[in-house]
Design an enzyme around this catalytic site. Structure first.
Site, mmCIF file in Angstrom:
data_model
loop_
_atom_site.group_PDB
_atom_site.id
_atom_site.type_symbol
_atom_site.label_atom_id
_atom_site.label_comp_id
_atom_site.label_asym_id
_atom_site.label_seq_id
_atom_site.Cartn_x
_atom_site.Cartn_y
_atom_site.Cartn_z
ATOM 1 C CE LYS A 67 -0.584 46.480 -29.905
ATOM 2 N NZ LYS A 67 0.373 47.179 -29.776
ATOM 3 C CB THR A 68 4.939 42.473 -32.556
ATOM 4 O OG1 THR A 68 4.085 43.501 -32.940
ATOM 5 C CG2 THR A 68 5.973 41.645 -33.262
ATOM 6 C CG ASP A 112 1.089 44.224 -36.003
ATOM 7 O OD1 ASP A 112 -0.359 44.787 -34.877
ATOM 8 O OD2 ASP A 112 1.577 45.489 -36.039
ATOM 9 C CB THR A 161 -3.602 50.231 -31.877
ATOM 10 O OG1 THR A 161 -4.954 50.225 -33.015
ATOM 11 C CG2 THR A 161 -2.858 50.130 -32.049
ATOM 12 N NE ARG A 220 7.812 50.173 -31.594
ATOM 13 C CZ ARG A 220 6.666 49.621 -32.000
ATOM 14 N NH1 ARG A 220 5.915 50.262 -32.322
ATOM 15 N NH2 ARG A 220 6.776 48.350 -32.462
HETATM 16 P P1 ADP Z 1 3.674 46.744 -30.163
HETATM 17 O O1 ADP Z 1 3.741 45.376 -31.341
HETATM 18 O O2 ADP Z 1 2.999 46.376 -29.111
HETATM 19 O O3 ADP Z 1 3.715 47.706 -31.655
HETATM 20 P P2 ADP Z 1 6.433 45.778 -29.547
HETATM 21 O O4 ADP Z 1 6.607 44.270 -29.196
HETATM 22 O O5 ADP Z 1 7.156 45.943 -31.282
HETATM 23 O O6 ADP Z 1 5.756 46.211 -29.581
HETATM 24 O O7 ADP Z 1 8.010 46.605 -29.029
HETATM 25 C C1 ADP Z 1 8.509 47.300 -29.261
HETATM 26 C C2 ADP Z 1 9.708 47.033 -28.916
HETATM 27 O O8 ADP Z 1 10.308 47.437 -27.619
HETATM 28 C C3 ADP Z 1 10.553 46.440 -28.205
HETATM 29 O O9 ADP Z 1 12.062 46.777 -29.919
HETATM 30 C C4 ADP Z 1 10.689 45.459 -27.627
HETATM 31 O O10 ADP Z 1 12.420 45.274 -27.748
HETATM 32 C C5 ADP Z 1 10.638 46.612 -26.352
HETATM 33 N N1 ADP Z 1 9.392 46.472 -25.450
HETATM 34 C C6 ADP Z 1 8.020 46.099 -25.765
HETATM 35 N N2 ADP Z 1 7.710 45.731 -24.406
HETATM 36 C C7 ADP Z 1 8.798 45.368 -23.525
HETATM 37 C C8 ADP Z 1 9.318 45.234 -22.335
HETATM 38 N N3 ADP Z 1 8.122 44.688 -21.638
HETATM 39 N N4 ADP Z 1 10.577 44.510 -22.051
HETATM 40 C C9 ADP Z 1 11.419 44.783 -22.943
HETATM 41 N N5 ADP Z 1 11.145 45.477 -24.042
HETATM 42 C C10 ADP Z 1 9.822 45.712 -24.205
#
Ligand code: ADP
Length: 336
Positions: A67-68, A112, A161, A220
């Site tokens: 998401k981030t 977030d 979430t 992640r």
């Molecule tokens: P969220 O905000 O949903 O908790 P993040 O965007 O922080 O998740 O992603 C977590 C990690 O996973 C990041 O470091 C990113 O590099 C990796 N990641 C997430 N989605 C992908 C994707 N579709 N392709 C490659 N790497 C991803």
């Protein structure tokens, strides 16, 4: 091992830097979530053609699914600055007013955990999202007046979430909602291969498959496990093979399905203390000494996805596969 598998836990500073370095910078680099990527691309292209800010976007799904990363990509691809904030940091309407009034035209505002924002701030946000305007209250009681303030046009990217917790008026004000899904093993192999290249790590394809299978459908976690495997190979010398992955992950208490200690504790309570259920989520949470939010947004979606438990109107129940994964005989009436 807990920190390793809990996707919502902030790791050490090194962990955060590591994560940042591996973040894809464009939609094309973002692995999987094909539907969401297509939808976002369309939304960004339409905004470009009409020369306006892209619609507000809500990203929903378990932690660690990107998401981030997507919020950063939205800003990057549309060439706009990005401001990062979060629900827990917005405890008063004033906190939000301060952020909103300082945005530059076209800025992307990422919030977030938007479901944890204060209620009073939510009301302010409705008007801001709709009309790029807020009313600031000045004074108290009978003498209070509201002063309207125009805002620079912005794009709100909210992440949650638990989209079910968002009040309808807020949910309705997003032009687009993306539900992120857990990644399948092939997609995780893709994520891992990309990360291995960036880390200049020599690793066998079968080793990547092994890690992917234990990553709870979550990029992640896949990246974190890869980092542990890299450390292990480094210390023990030699290439990162499938056997190295097995030994490394055994050391960190990650089983073949990617279940960690908390997952196993939840399953253990469900199977042994509640005879497979049905049992309510809160009861489970209390029994393992965890917050129900963690059980609901992290543990349960994964256990449901891999078919070890099901949700029923009366509570959570273990499936036949759930009993069998723990080497126990399922009672006759168990759901398959
Ligand atoms: P969220 O905000 O949903 O908790 P993040 O965007 O922080 O998740 O992603 C977590 C990690 O996973 C990041 O470091 C990113 O590099 C990796 N990641 C997430 N989605 C992908 C994707 N579709 N392709 C490659 N790497 C991803």
């Amino acid at each position: 091992a807990d920190e390793l598998l809990q996707p919502d836990m902030m790791g050490s500073e090194a962990e955060i830097a590591f994560e940042g370095a591996l973040r894809p910078k464009s939609l094309a680099e973002f692995v999987g979530q094909q539907r969401v990527r297509g939808q976002l691309q369309l939304l960004l292209d339409a905004a470009t053609i009409q020369n306006r800010t892209p619609d507000h976007i809500l990203l929903a799904g378990p932690p660690g699914l990107g998401k981030t990363t997507l919020a950063m990509i939205v800003a990057h691809e549309s060439g706009r600055p990005l401001r990062l904030s979060s629900g827990p940091a917005i405890q008063h309407a004033g906190d939000l007013a301060a952020v909103l009034s300082s945005l530059v035209p076209g800025e992307v505002l990422f919030v977030d955990e938007i479901h944890r924002m204060a209620r009073s701030a939510e009301e302010l946000l409705y008007l801001a999202m709709e009309d790029f305007r807020i009313d600031i209250m000045v004074g108290k009681g009978a003498g209070a007046t509201s002063i309207p303030l125009d805002l620079a046009p912005f794009t709100l990217v909210g992440a949650t979430t638990r989209s079910g917790l968002l009040p309808n008026p807020l949910r309705d004000r997003f032009g687009f909602t993306a539900h992120l899904e857990f990644y399948d093993p092939a997609e995780l192999v893709h994520v891992l291969r990309r990360a291995a290249v960036m880390l200049e790590l020599q690793i066998e394809e079968s080793a990547l498959v092994e890690i992917a299978g234990r990553s709870r459908g979550t990029p992640r976690i896949a990246n974190r496990l890869l980092r542990r495997v890299r450390d292990y190979a480094l210390v023990h010398g030699g290439a990162a093979t499938r056997d190295v992955v097995r030994s490394a992950l055994e050391l960190y208490d990650v089983d073949e399905l990617g279940l960690d200690r908390l997952d196993r504790a939840v399953m253990n309570i469900l199977l042994t203390r509640f005879a497979g259920g049905p049992v309510g989520l809160n009861t489970l949470a209390v029994s393992v000494g965890e917050e129900s939010e963690t059980i609901e947004s992290v543990v349960e979606p994964f256990l449901v996805r891999i078919g070890l438990i099901v949700r029923t109107p009366r509570g959570r129940m273990a499936t036949r596969a759930g009993w069998e994964h723990f080497g126990l005989a399922a009672p006759d009436e168990t759901i398959s």
